[in-house]
Scaffold this active site. Structure first.
Site, PDB file in Angstrom:
ATOM      1  N   HIS A  13      41.260  42.553  31.990  1.00  0.00           N
ATOM      2  CA  HIS A  13      40.534  41.662  32.892  1.00  0.00           C
ATOM      3  C   HIS A  13      39.128  42.219  33.070  1.00  0.00           C
ATOM      4  O   HIS A  13      38.866  43.391  32.817  1.00  0.00           O
ATOM      5  CB  HIS A  13      41.229  41.504  34.256  1.00  0.00           C
ATOM      6  CG  HIS A  13      41.356  42.771  35.050  1.00  0.00           C
ATOM      7  ND1 HIS A  13      40.395  43.191  35.933  1.00  0.00           N
ATOM      8  CD2 HIS A  13      42.327  43.703  35.088  1.00  0.00           C
ATOM      9  CE1 HIS A  13      40.780  44.332  36.493  1.00  0.00           C
ATOM     10  NE2 HIS A  13      41.950  44.663  35.984  1.00  0.00           N
ATOM     11  N   HIS A 135      36.221  55.737  33.800  1.00  0.00           N
ATOM     12  CA  HIS A 135      35.958  55.601  35.233  1.00  0.00           C
ATOM     13  C   HIS A 135      35.184  56.808  35.760  1.00  0.00           C
ATOM     14  O   HIS A 135      34.205  56.666  36.506  1.00  0.00           O
ATOM     15  CB  HIS A 135      37.273  55.469  36.001  1.00  0.00           C
ATOM     16  CG  HIS A 135      37.838  54.092  36.022  1.00  0.00           C
ATOM     17  ND1 HIS A 135      37.068  52.958  36.172  1.00  0.00           N
ATOM     18  CD2 HIS A 135      39.136  53.654  35.944  1.00  0.00           C
ATOM     19  CE1 HIS A 135      37.846  51.889  36.178  1.00  0.00           C
ATOM     20  NE2 HIS A 135      39.100  52.280  36.024  1.00  0.00           N
ATOM     21  N   ASP A 154      43.252  53.832  40.510  1.00  0.00           N
ATOM     22  CA  ASP A 154      43.367  52.423  40.134  1.00  0.00           C
ATOM     23  C   ASP A 154      44.828  52.049  39.942  1.00  0.00           C
ATOM     24  O   ASP A 154      45.722  52.738  40.457  1.00  0.00           O
ATOM     25  CB  ASP A 154      42.520  52.114  38.890  1.00  0.00           C
ATOM     26  CG  ASP A 154      43.015  52.797  37.631  1.00  0.00           C
ATOM     27  OD1 ASP A 154      44.022  53.537  37.686  1.00  0.00           O
ATOM     28  OD2 ASP A 154      42.400  52.592  36.555  1.00  0.00           O
ATOM     29  N   GLY A 185      47.182  51.959  43.366  1.00  0.00           N
ATOM     30  CA  GLY A 185      46.642  50.638  43.083  1.00  0.00           C
ATOM     31  C   GLY A 185      47.732  49.593  42.916  1.00  0.00           C
ATOM     32  O   GLY A 185      47.609  48.465  43.407  1.00  0.00           O
ATOM     33  N   GLY A 309      39.659  50.833  40.564  1.00  0.00           N
ATOM     34  CA  GLY A 309      39.768  49.651  41.405  1.00  0.00           C
ATOM     35  C   GLY A 309      39.953  49.947  42.876  1.00  0.00           C
ATOM     36  O   GLY A 309      39.453  49.211  43.737  1.00  0.00           O
ATOM     37  N   ASP A 337      37.380  47.683  36.140  1.00  0.00           N
ATOM     38  CA  ASP A 337      37.420  47.813  34.685  1.00  0.00           C
ATOM     39  C   ASP A 337      36.111  47.433  34.006  1.00  0.00           C
ATOM     40  O   ASP A 337      35.802  47.947  32.923  1.00  0.00           O
ATOM     41  CB  ASP A 337      38.560  46.969  34.119  1.00  0.00           C
ATOM     42  CG  ASP A 337      39.899  47.672  34.229  1.00  0.00           C
ATOM     43  OD1 ASP A 337      39.959  48.735  34.871  1.00  0.00           O
ATOM     44  OD2 ASP A 337      40.897  47.169  33.675  1.00  0.00           O
ATOM     45  N   ARG A 456      37.993  35.059  55.690  1.00  0.00           N
ATOM     46  CA  ARG A 456      37.247  35.926  54.789  1.00  0.00           C
ATOM     47  C   ARG A 456      35.949  36.402  55.453  1.00  0.00           C
ATOM     48  O   ARG A 456      35.115  35.586  55.874  1.00  0.00           O
ATOM     49  CB  ARG A 456      36.953  35.192  53.485  1.00  0.00           C
ATOM     50  CG  ARG A 456      38.190  34.679  52.755  1.00  0.00           C
ATOM     51  CD  ARG A 456      38.714  35.644  51.740  1.00  0.00           C
ATOM     52  NE  ARG A 456      37.860  35.641  50.572  1.00  0.00           N
ATOM     53  CZ  ARG A 456      38.009  34.825  49.517  1.00  0.00           C
ATOM     54  NH1 ARG A 456      38.963  33.922  49.523  1.00  0.00           N
ATOM     55  NH2 ARG A 456      37.213  34.921  48.480  1.00  0.00           N
ATOM     56  N   THR A 557      26.409  36.903  51.068  1.00  0.00           N
ATOM     57  CA  THR A 557      27.636  36.676  50.296  1.00  0.00           C
ATOM     58  C   THR A 557      27.255  36.252  48.885  1.00  0.00           C
ATOM     59  O   THR A 557      26.116  35.857  48.629  1.00  0.00           O
ATOM     60  CB  THR A 557      28.534  35.614  50.974  1.00  0.00           C
ATOM     61  OG1 THR A 557      29.797  35.573  50.294  1.00  0.00           O
ATOM     62  CG2 THR A 557      27.904  34.237  50.925  1.00  0.00           C
ATOM     63  N   SER A 558      28.191  36.351  47.980  1.00  0.00           N
ATOM     64  CA  SER A 558      27.884  36.086  46.575  1.00  0.00           C
ATOM     65  C   SER A 558      27.555  34.614  46.346  1.00  0.00           C
ATOM     66  O   SER A 558      28.124  33.728  46.985  1.00  0.00           O
ATOM     67  CB  SER A 558      29.053  36.511  45.691  1.00  0.00           C
ATOM     68  OG  SER A 558      30.247  35.884  46.105  1.00  0.00           O
TER      69      SER A 558
END
Length: 613
Positions: A13, A135, A154, A185, A309, A337, A456, A557-558
């Site tokens: 991913h 990492h 992770d 993780g 992660g 990742d 959120r 925020t994104s």
């Protein structure tokens, strides 16, 4: 002659590519930003093309390609896991093993074939690094420290799930590791799954949900699921987990422990989910703090670098800082990742003798993580004029003042400036911005802009010179990866008294501070500190907003909607602007008002084309 190393992560991913020149990151991007498929795992062809174009290079100029993990070693772990789980794992084995046999166990060979097909030059040697080495390299080599302890946590790479390293100069020495199936993780992902969120995607939702609950399941987790030692090492009781068999994360054992089946995705959130999130978050923080203490003891270093992660768990990161275990903590902004692509390239470059030229002055080597594609005013103007989009062109200072003015009027602004961020966080290059003083802003942005769950939280961006006036934070947090308490002076003293026994999402109804849009229900916030040297346009805007309002903080925020990757191009930005209730869009030197735009039309419902995250 410049030595270029291309790093790649792919096939699990968050595929990505990164280019390192003489040991310094010069370009990096996730494939999802180009393909528009969230967490895209495919070969990062477009990200590779971008990185080479940014450097004005071809593969002929690249000395090596670094792959972020060892596929042969990972294949042995997968095969061993299926063998140990037989016969119950047969269906998963039958579904996935042909792909491993056909090409995945030789993923570097597949990478070579895909690179050759791009026609971007001669493909150099491809070197596989181990997952946790990638990492660790991403955490240490760009950090501002000459030496440091390095902790990587992770789900799993090849075998390692948690590793401790000692970074010194151009060296990284491995000191200890915890191996699969025992994984902090994967423990967190099991609760993510059980609470109805997507694994490898929804873990940050679980973290955001935790403050709404109480950790009433903490003791059950400690007694039945995880045995934690004083040094932070741990073992999971695998009778309660299903991921060894490859189909799901949890099964009947979890259901018996926690009072029934897992929550259905998009189903109502109950007190159980709030309390499960709070409980596993508390356990995770305890393990991370113990591991950090062990890292300090084993390395005798006063500085810590983090990746993997679990390093995206900014609440746990904040706890490490609050505990004072280390004098300073630096976290790789692309800790997951995708950052492995950068780490693999850095590992190869420094193994070949590259110098860490950014050291000195306390700055890191990530260029504010603004390593993605950028668009100059000429390119933006060409797009706007070609599409017949109404706009105004302003000077940089006038743009900042105009945007600050509409933000102060509680308007919502899409902010598209400079090079795109590398990693999961929008850091003021591809952001949606709002006024943190507005009690309506969190709900408006969640429901009318992002089209996502009301719980959120949103993050605050704050001028680095003003951070102590707003947050109890002992160090800079340029990458929005540290949660810190809101300053006591800003908190509303009688907020708890107004709750009248409320719990769960009803806690959202009571403002906790004078910057309620970025204050979580536990009076904390995920802080981004902004400096002029990391992001001058964003720093200029924050400065203008402070001049206009006296507040040095913005909601950040994104720039995307739920389930969609962060926007990359002007076309992406304009599409998101028109699909949502964003009021203004600032792209480069251009300011667009929604009121001036022609009516937006699309065939069908665009939300059906974006899978929920």
């Amino acid at each position: 002659m410049t030595d270029l190393v291309l790093g790649l992560s792919a096939y699990y991913h968050d595929s990505a590519a990164a280019l390192v020149a003489d040991g310094a990151p010069v370009a990096a991007a996730q494939e999802e930003r180009f393909s528009r498929r969230r967490h895209d795992s495919d070969f990062p062809a477009r990200a590779i093309a971008y990185c080479l174009e940014e450097a004005g290079a071809t593969l002929d100029d690249v000395s090596a390609v670094a792959y972020y993990e060892d596929p042969a070693l990972k294949y042995r772990r997968v095969l061993s896991t299926f063998t140990a789980a037989a016969p119950r794992a047969y269906s998963s084995f039958a579904r996935t093993m042909p792909e491993w046999q056909e090409w995945k166990r030789d993923a570097t060979g597949e990478v070579r074939r895909r690179l050759e097909a791009l026609g971007l030059g001669r493909v150099p040697e491809i070197r596989a690094r181990q997952h946790h080495e990638s990492h660790a390299a991403s955490a240490f080599f760009p950090s501002p420290y000459e030496s440091a302890a390095v902790l990587c946590i992770d789900g799993v790479g090849e075998w390692a799930t948690t590793t401790l390293w000692h970074g010194q100069g151009n060296r990284l020495d491995s000191l200890a590791e915890i191996r699969f199936p025992h994984s902090l993780g994967l423990l967190y992902s099991a609760f993510t799954y059980f609470c109805g969120f997507k694994v490898d995607s929804g873990e940050y939702k679980l973290m955001g949900l935790a403050p709404y609950g109480v950790p009433r399941y903490e003791q059950v987790i400690r007694e039945r699921l995880i045995d934690i030692k004083p040094d932070g090492s741990f073992r999971l009781d695998m009778r309660y987990f299903e991921y060894l068999r490859g189909e799901v994360m949890t099964g009947r054992g979890f259901e018996k422990l926690f009072g029934g089946p897992r929550r259905d995705a998009e189903g109502p959130l109950t007190e159980r989910e709030f309390d499960l999130a709070a409980s596993v978050q508390k356990v995770t923080e305890d393990v991370v703090i113990k591991l950090a203490s062990t890292a300090r003891e084993h390395t005798n270093e006063s500085r810590l670098c983090l990746a993997g992660g679990v390093a995206l768990n900014c609440v746990a990161n904040g706890k490490i800082i609050q505990e004072g275990i280390f004098d300073e903590v630096w976290i790789q902004p692309a800790a997951g990742d995708a950052g492995g692509a950068l780490g693999a390239a850095l590992a190869v470059a420094h193994e070949s003798g590259a110098e860490r030229t950014h050291l000195g002055g306390g700055r890191d080597g990530m260029s504010g993580s603004l390593l993605g594609p950028g668009y100059d005013d000429e390119e933006i103007a060409a797009y706007l004029e070609r599409e017949g989009i109404p706009h105004r062109r302003l000077t940089p200072q006038k743009l900042a003042e105009s945007v600050a003015g509409v933000l102060a009027d509680e308007k919502i602004v899409g902010w598209f400036q400079g090079r795109m961020e590398f990693g999961p966080r929008a850091l003021g290059a591809r952001s949606i911005l709002g006024d943190p003083r507005s009690p309506k802003m969190q709900s408006a942005m969640n429901l009318k802009i992002k089209f996502r769950e009301s719980f959120r939280p949103f993050a605050p961006s704050v001028l680095d010179t003003d951070v102590k006036d707003y947050f109890e934070l002992k160090q800079e947090s340029p990458y929005m990866l540290v949660v810190a308490p809101v300053a006591q002076a800003l908190r509303i003293p009688d907020a708890d008294a107004q709750l009248n026994g409320a719990s769960g999402l009803d806690l959202l109804k009571v403002p906790r501070s004078t910057i309620p849009a970025v204050t979580h229900v536990d009076c904390s916030a995920r802080v981004q500190t902004v400096s002029a040297h990391n992001n001058e346009p964003y720093h200029r805007l924050l400065t203008a907003f402070k001049a206009a309002t006296g507040c040095a903080v913005l909601v950040n925020t994104s720039f995307n909607v739920r389930g969609e990757p962060i926007v990359s191009s002007p076309a992406d930005a304009y599409t998101c602007f028109m699909r949502t209730n964003i009021d203004y869009l600032a792209m480069g030197s251009f300011l667009l008002s929604k009121a001036d735009q022609p009516q937006w039309q699309e065939a069908g419902d665009w939300r059906e084309d974006i899978p929920l995250d």
